[in-house]
Design a protein around this motif. Structure first.
Motif, PDB file in Angstrom:
ATOM      1  N   UNK A  41     -12.122 -14.290  20.015  1.00 39.03           N
ATOM      2  CA  UNK A  41     -12.561 -15.675  20.184  1.00 39.03           C
ATOM      3  C   UNK A  41     -13.328 -16.146  18.946  1.00 39.03           C
ATOM      4  N   UNK A  42     -14.183 -15.273  18.430  1.00 41.01           N
ATOM      5  CA  UNK A  42     -14.934 -15.617  17.218  1.00 41.01           C
ATOM      6  C   UNK A  42     -13.991 -15.820  16.032  1.00 41.01           C
ATOM      7  N   UNK A  43     -12.943 -15.004  15.970  1.00 38.72           N
ATOM      8  CA  UNK A  43     -11.955 -15.172  14.896  1.00 38.72           C
ATOM      9  C   UNK A  43     -11.229 -16.505  15.049  1.00 38.72           C
ATOM     10  N   UNK A  44     -10.981 -16.899  16.286  1.00 34.41           N
ATOM     11  CA  UNK A  44     -10.317 -18.179  16.527  1.00 34.41           C
ATOM     12  C   UNK A  44     -11.228 -19.341  16.148  1.00 34.41           C
ATOM     13  N   UNK A  52     -13.590 -19.266  13.921  1.00 35.82           N
ATOM     14  CA  UNK A  52     -13.795 -19.211  12.472  1.00 35.82           C
ATOM     15  C   UNK A  52     -15.207 -19.652  12.082  1.00 35.82           C
ATOM     16  N   UNK A  53     -16.188 -19.228  12.887  1.00 36.24           N
ATOM     17  CA  UNK A  53     -17.592 -19.462  12.575  1.00 36.24           C
ATOM     18  C   UNK A  53     -18.148 -18.209  11.913  1.00 36.24           C
ATOM     19  N   UNK A  54     -18.619 -18.341  10.670  1.00 33.43           N
ATOM     20  CA  UNK A  54     -19.073 -17.166   9.916  1.00 33.43           C
ATOM     21  C   UNK A  54     -20.217 -16.440  10.620  1.00 33.43           C
ATOM     22  N   UNK A  55     -21.309 -17.140  11.031  1.00 33.12           N
ATOM     23  CA  UNK A  55     -22.400 -16.412  11.712  1.00 33.12           C
ATOM     24  C   UNK A  55     -21.926 -15.713  12.993  1.00 33.12           C
ATOM     25  N   UNK A  56     -21.126 -16.420  13.803  1.00 27.88           N
ATOM     26  CA  UNK A  56     -20.643 -15.833  15.058  1.00 27.88           C
ATOM     27  C   UNK A  56     -19.733 -14.648  14.771  1.00 27.88           C
ATOM     28  N   UNK A  57     -18.864 -14.787  13.772  1.00 29.83           N
ATOM     29  CA  UNK A  57     -17.933 -13.708  13.445  1.00 29.83           C
ATOM     30  C   UNK A  57     -18.682 -12.480  12.943  1.00 29.83           C
TER      31      UNK A  57
END
Length: 683
Positions: free
Chosen positions: A501-504, A506-511
């Protein structure tokens, strides 16, 4: 109080301070001295520093009468320009006009024709020509015109001239400027500012070359020299200093980013070299403001290196232990194969035994072969899983290795017992074989249970979703409790889903957060890390596009291309920055040929070029004036002078030449007329 000069060069080299019963006087060096740009710059700084240290200031400006007469009002324009620069802005000059008096020296008492006395009105009329000046500058000249006084050194002037006592009284009536440090600025001529620009540009180039050549002490010395020049309080100094510090910071940031990349590739010596280089930069640049703290970055990188080395050593240790245990399992398996061969030899001696006994022996041999195959397959799987084991899995793997060894020892002992029993007992073999078959069936079940348990433990230790999905049903079939494994599988699936989901998103901090969480659960994150690098590269490109550093933007574009990121807009921005840089450089050098090339190039990239075009027009006008002076053709020279004056070019020498040419032409015409008259009279 101070020595009086009687030439065009000021007698004052640095501000001279003296006092009497009425005032404290500060005699300043001439603003348009011809001692050279370095001395002029030093004079300007000394004047500003002296004024800033005064409690209050009244300003008396002395101007030579001949300069007001020169070159169609050029002296008036020069005077207004100098005072505007000194006060920082025309509005400031107007605001503080009640604190200023303008004294005109060397005024002749009688005009050049010897017919009338020169009075205050005549001098004020000289300052009435404001053609070509801005509205603010016209207001300044008008205000200064009302503040003129004339004087004679021996108080022997005309009617409207002031005497010494009157001048002192008028100065006392001036308003005090009580906060001079917030008002007065450094005054530099165009030539002085160009020289200053050349000095700063040279220092800047030396600093940049030193940084990229890794001569950090030389770079620091250059930065300190540039910092010391900020006392001049000039925008050229500030801009060039800010630009070079920006490039130095860019070089430090690029070097700092190189360290983690080496660590990811386990190139710890290279990463340590980066840390050492950052430390060297930190020592060299210590105390210089507005720079990255390379010393702190070096310490952070060293901690990162130590942690990475420790983690790698722990992983290598587990891998070595697993490799050692795999070799032991292989040895036990070969020994088991030997015992099975012995059993087969004994069975051949029992050919005369009943068919059932032979069938049972064959069934036993087949079961042993199947068990061997299963063990071999499991060893293969464990070998692969051991190679992927991490620190958190160490304890579970050690327990698993003990179980495997115990199982192999038990199997070997059982085979040995079978072999010895068959040697001792021949009669009644059927019954004993039957019992042994039953025992082997139970042993096979136990082996299957242990294998299933080993698979489950291995899958759990590796935290592999695929292996857990295979191992849990097999373990359930063998009656093994799989609650913990099922909970682990659920956690792994949840963590994997969150990572996806984080990859989808594409949020750097979340990823970054989900990668750390996933890796702590033993989940492979190669794809996520590749995406993170691409996103960080895109973010770096966006940051670089908002800044003014050409090297940093070029580096960001290069990195972005390695991740297949569209760099068309960034490339256009880079081209614009390069054209702006070339335009500024051409303007700084005042190079007409470079400006001719730089202006169209800048316009193609949407760069504003009005200032550069004005400078180019001025340089072309100056060049045209120079050529006209060489050719000495009166019409062309007159036209070139007019054009040059429109662009603020000094035309004193050209005007003097024009006067001589016109005088010579008039004399020639007069001589020709006289000769013609003489000839007619003779005829």
């Amino acid at each position: 109080i101070m020595k009086i000069g009687h030439t065009n060069q000021s007698m004052t080299f640095v501000p001279d301070v003296g006092s009497d019963d009425t005032f404290t006087y500060a005699d300043c060096p001439g603003f348009l001295d011809n001692r050279g740009p370095e001395i002029n710059i030093a004079n300007a700084v000394n004047i500003k520093t002296m004024i800033h240290r005064a409690a209050s200031v009244r300003v008396v400006v002395l101007v030579n009468y001949n300069s007001l007469m020169a070159d169609r009002g050029r002296g008036v324009r020069d005077l207004a320009s100098i005072l505007t620069d000194l006060f920082g802005h025309p509005k400031n000059l107007l605001q503080y006009a009640p604190s200023i008096q303008l004294g005109v020296s060397r005024v002749p008492k009688i005009d050049g024709d010897g017919e009338s006395a020169i009075e205050l009105k005549h001098v004020r009329d000289l300052m009435s020509d404001t053609a070509g000046m801005s509205e603010d500058m016209e207001k300044c000249v008008s205000e200064l015109r009302e503040r003129i006084f004339l004087y004679h050194p021996s108080d022997n002037g005309n009617e409207t001239w002031l005497k010494r006592e009157q001048i002192i009284a008028s100065i006392q009536e001036l308003e005090k400027i009580s906060d001079p440090s917030s008002i007065f600025r450094t005054v530099l001529t165009v030539e002085d500012e160009k020289s200053l620009r050349d000095i700063m540009s040279g220092l800047k180039n030396n600093v940049i070359e030193a940084m990229y050549s890794k001569w950090y002490s030389e770079a620091a010395e250059g930065l300190k020299q540039m910092d010391r020049l900020t006392c001049i309080d000039n925008i050229v100094v500030d801009r060039l200093l800010e630009g070079v510090k920006h490039e130095v910071n860019g070089a430090i940031i690029q070097l700092d980013r190189l360290g983690p990349r080496h660590i990811m590739e386990s190139a710890f010596e290279l990463a340590q070299g980066v840390a050492d280089e950052l430390a060297s930069i930190g020592v060299a640049l210590a105390g210089i403001p507005k720079l990255q703290d390379a010393t702190e970055q070096s310490e952070v990188l060293r901690v990162y290196i130590r942690d990475a080395i420790k983690k790698k050593e722990e992983t290598d240790e587990i891998r070595n232990e697993l490799k050692k245990m795999n070799n032991e399992k292989e040895k036990l398996t070969r020994q088991l194969e030997l015992e099975q061969e012995i059993q087969e030899t004994i069975k051949r001696d029992f050919d005369r035994m009943r068919e059932a006994q032979e069938q049972q022996a064959q069934a036993y041999a087949k079961e042993q072969a199947a068990s061997k195959a299963r063990y071999a397959e499991e060893m293969d799987r464990l070998q692969k899983r051991f190679e992927l084991a991490n620190k958190e899995e160490k304890e579970m793997l050690e327990e698993q290795m003990k179980d495997i060894k115990s199982e192999m020892d038990s199997k070997l002992a059982e085979a040995e017992e079978k072999h010895n029993e068959e040697i001792r007992v021949n009669e009644g073999m059927l019954q004993r074989m039957t019992e042994q078959i039953q025992e082997k069936d139970e042993a096979a079940s136990e082996v299957r249970r242990k294998l299933a348990e080993a698979e489950l433990n291995s899958a759990a230790s590796q935290k592999s979703i695929g292996l857990l999905k295979e191992a849990i049903p097999n373990a359930n079939a063998c009656g093994i409790d799989t609650a913990e494994a099922e909970e682990l599988l659920a956690n792994l699936e949840r963590s994997t889903a969150e990572l996806e989901h984080a990859m989808h998103q594409q949020s750097i901090p979340r990823l970054k957060q989900e990668i750390v969480a996933a890796e702590s659960n033993g989940i492979h994150t190669e794809a996520a890390r590749a995406l993170l690098e691409k996103l960080e590269s895109a973010a770096e490109l966006n940051r670089a596009m908002t800044q003014e550093s050409i090297p940093e933007l070029a580096q960001a574009i290069k990195r972005a291309k390695t991740h297949q990121i569209d760099t068309a807009e960034a490339a256009a921005r880079l081209a614009r920055l390069k054209s702006e840089s070339e335009l500024r450089s051409a303007m700084d050098e005042q190079n007409m040929q470079r400006l001719k090339q730089a202006v169209p190039a800048a316009q193609r990239h949407g760069v504003k070029t009005s200032e550069a075009e004005a400078l180019l027009a001025k340089l072309e006008a100056a060049d045209e004036l120079r050529r006209a002076m060489i050719q000495k053709r009166t019409p062309q020279l007159r036209q070139a002078i007019a054009k040059a004056q429109q662009h603020g070019v000094d035309t004193a020498s050209a005007s003097a030449l024009l006067n001589r040419l016109e005088a010579a032409a008039a004399a020639a015409e007069q001589e020709a007329a006289e000769q013609e008259a003489a000839e007619q009279e003779a005829a």
